[in-house]
Design an enzyme around this catalytic site. Structure first.
Site, PDB file in Angstrom:
ATOM      1  N   LEU A   1       0.820  -1.211   0.000  1.00  0.00           N
ATOM      2  CA  LEU A   1       0.000   0.000   0.000  1.00  0.00           C
ATOM      3  C   LEU A   1       0.857   1.265   0.000  1.00  0.00           C
ATOM      4  CD1 LEU A   1      -2.839   1.213   0.167  1.00  0.00           C
ATOM      5  CD2 LEU A   1      -2.647   1.097   2.663  1.00  0.00           C
ATOM      6  N   ASP A   2       0.629   2.117  -1.003  1.00  0.00           N
ATOM      7  CA  ASP A   2       1.310   3.408  -1.135  1.00  0.00           C
ATOM      8  C   ASP A   2       2.827   3.277  -1.185  1.00  0.00           C
ATOM      9  OD1 ASP A   2      -1.126   4.673  -1.157  1.00  0.00           O
ATOM     10  OD2 ASP A   2      -1.103   5.184   0.966  1.00  0.00           O
TER      11      ASP A   2
END
Length: 293
Positions: free
Chosen positions: A236-237
Site C-alpha cells: 500500500l502506497d
C-alpha cells in the site's frame, strides 16, 4: 472543443523507449537503425545509471518512408535489440492512451483530468469513469463519458474488482487512474494492473494516516503540504514514485484552507504523472522510475 496543443502525426511519429546493460555503441546502434529506416530524431533523452550499469533511452522520431509503419519498424528493430540485450517498446506517438478513471467522493483530480483532456493537454482517451458512489455521474454525463457505478462493501469487494477487470478488458484500457478512489485494491488486482495503474495521495511530513489528514496536519502545524503520484503495487502506497510536489504553508491557514491547497497540488501532481506515462516518459527500474520529462 478543439485541442489547443499540437498533436503528433499519426502513422508518422513514433516513440522508442529502451533499457539494457550499459555498453559502448548503444546510441550509435539506435541512431543507425533510424538512419536505415528514414527516421529523423525529434527528441532524444538518455540516462546512464553508473551505479547499476544500465542504460535508459527515449527517442521520439518521425519517418519519411511510407512503407515503414509501426509493425515494420518493430520487426526491423528486433535484431538490434537482441544484439544489445535491449528491453524496449515502440508505439505510435499520436495514439491516445485509453485511460479508465476511478473516483470516490473527492472530485478535484477527476475534474482536472477531464478538463485537461478536453483542452488537449493530455493525449488520453477516457472510455469510462468508475466509482463506488454516484456523486460524479452528472459530471461524467457533461463530458459524454460512460459512468459505471460499482458499489463496494467488504462482502462485495471480489465482485466489484471482477467487474473492474471486466471493464478493463472490454474497453481495451491501457491505464487505470485512481483519482482519489478511496478503496484499497486487493493484492491480486494490483498484480494484474502492474505498471498500468497510477494512484495519488497526500504526502505530509510527518505522514498522517487514516481519516481527516488535513485536520491532523493543522493540529501539528505543518509547514509543507504535498502529494505523491505512484504506480499501484500490493504494498500500500509503496509503488514506484512518478511525481511529487510540495507547497509551503503556515499558521494562518485553517483546516479548510489546507484542504484547498492540498487538492490543488494533488491534481497537478496526478496530471503530470498521467501525462508522462501516456507519452512513454516513465520507465520502471525496480523500485524506482526513470522519468524523461
Amino acid at each position: 472543443m478543439s485541442p489547443k496543443f499540437p498533436r503528433p502525426q499519426s502513422g508518422r511519429e513514433y516513440v522508442l523507449t529502451l533499457s539494457c546493460p550499459d555498453s559502448a555503441g548503444l546510441v550509435h546502434a539506435v541512431s543507425g537503425f533510424l538512419v536505415r529506416n528514414s527516421g529523423n530524431i525529434l527528441e532524444s533523452q538518455q540516462f546512464d545509471d553508473r551505479l547499476k550499469g544500465r542504460f535508459f533511452m527515449r527517442v521520439h522520431f518521425d519517418v519519411s518512408d511510407p512503407i515503414a509503419d509501426l509493425e515494420t519498424l518493430r520487426y526491423r528493430f528486433g535484431p538490434v535489440a537482441e544484439a544489445h540485450r535491449i528491453s524496449w517498446t515502440m508505439r505510435d506517438a499520436a495514439t491516445p492512451t485509453r485511460t479508465l478513471i476511478m473516483v470516490s467522493r473527492f472530485g478535484h483530480c477527476l475534474n482536472d483530468l477531464l478538463f485537461r483532456r478536453r483542452t488537449g493537454s493530455l493525449n488520453i482517451e477516457i472510455p469510462a469513469i468508475v466509482s463506488n458512489h454516484r456523486d460524479f455521474e452528472g459530471l461524467a454525463e457533461t463530458y459524454g463519458i460512460p459512468f459505471h457505478h460499482v458499489p463496494v462493501t467488504r462482502d462485495t469487494k471480489p465482485e466489484a474488482e471482477a467487474r473492474l477487470l471486466e471493464l478493463v478488458r472490454e474497453l481495451d484500457v491501457d491505464l487505470v487512474v485512481l483519482a482519489r478512489y478511496m478503496q484499497i485494491l486487493s493484492d491480486d488486482l494490483c498484480k494484474q494492473l502492474e505498471g498500468r495503474a497510477i494512484n495519488i495521495h497526500h504526502s505530509f511530513l510527518p505522514s498522517f494516516k487514516g481519516a481527516r489528514p488535513y485536520e491532523q496536519a493543522y493540529a501539528r502545524g505543518v509547514k509543507l503540504v504535498g502529494a505523491t503520484a505512484h504506480y499501484v503495487t500490493p504494498d500500500l502506497d509503496e509503488g514506484q514514485i512518478i511525481e511529487q510536489d510540495v507547497v509551503r504553508v503556515d499558521h494562518s491557514l485553517d483546516p479548510g484552507e489546507l484542504v484547498t491547497v492540498g487538492r490543488d497540488v494533488e491534481a497537478q501532481v496526478l496530471a503530470h504523472a498521467v501525462k508522462w506515462h501516456s507519452e512513454s516518459r516513465v520507465m520502471v527500474d525496480g523500485n524506482r522510475t526513470v522519468v524523461f520529462r
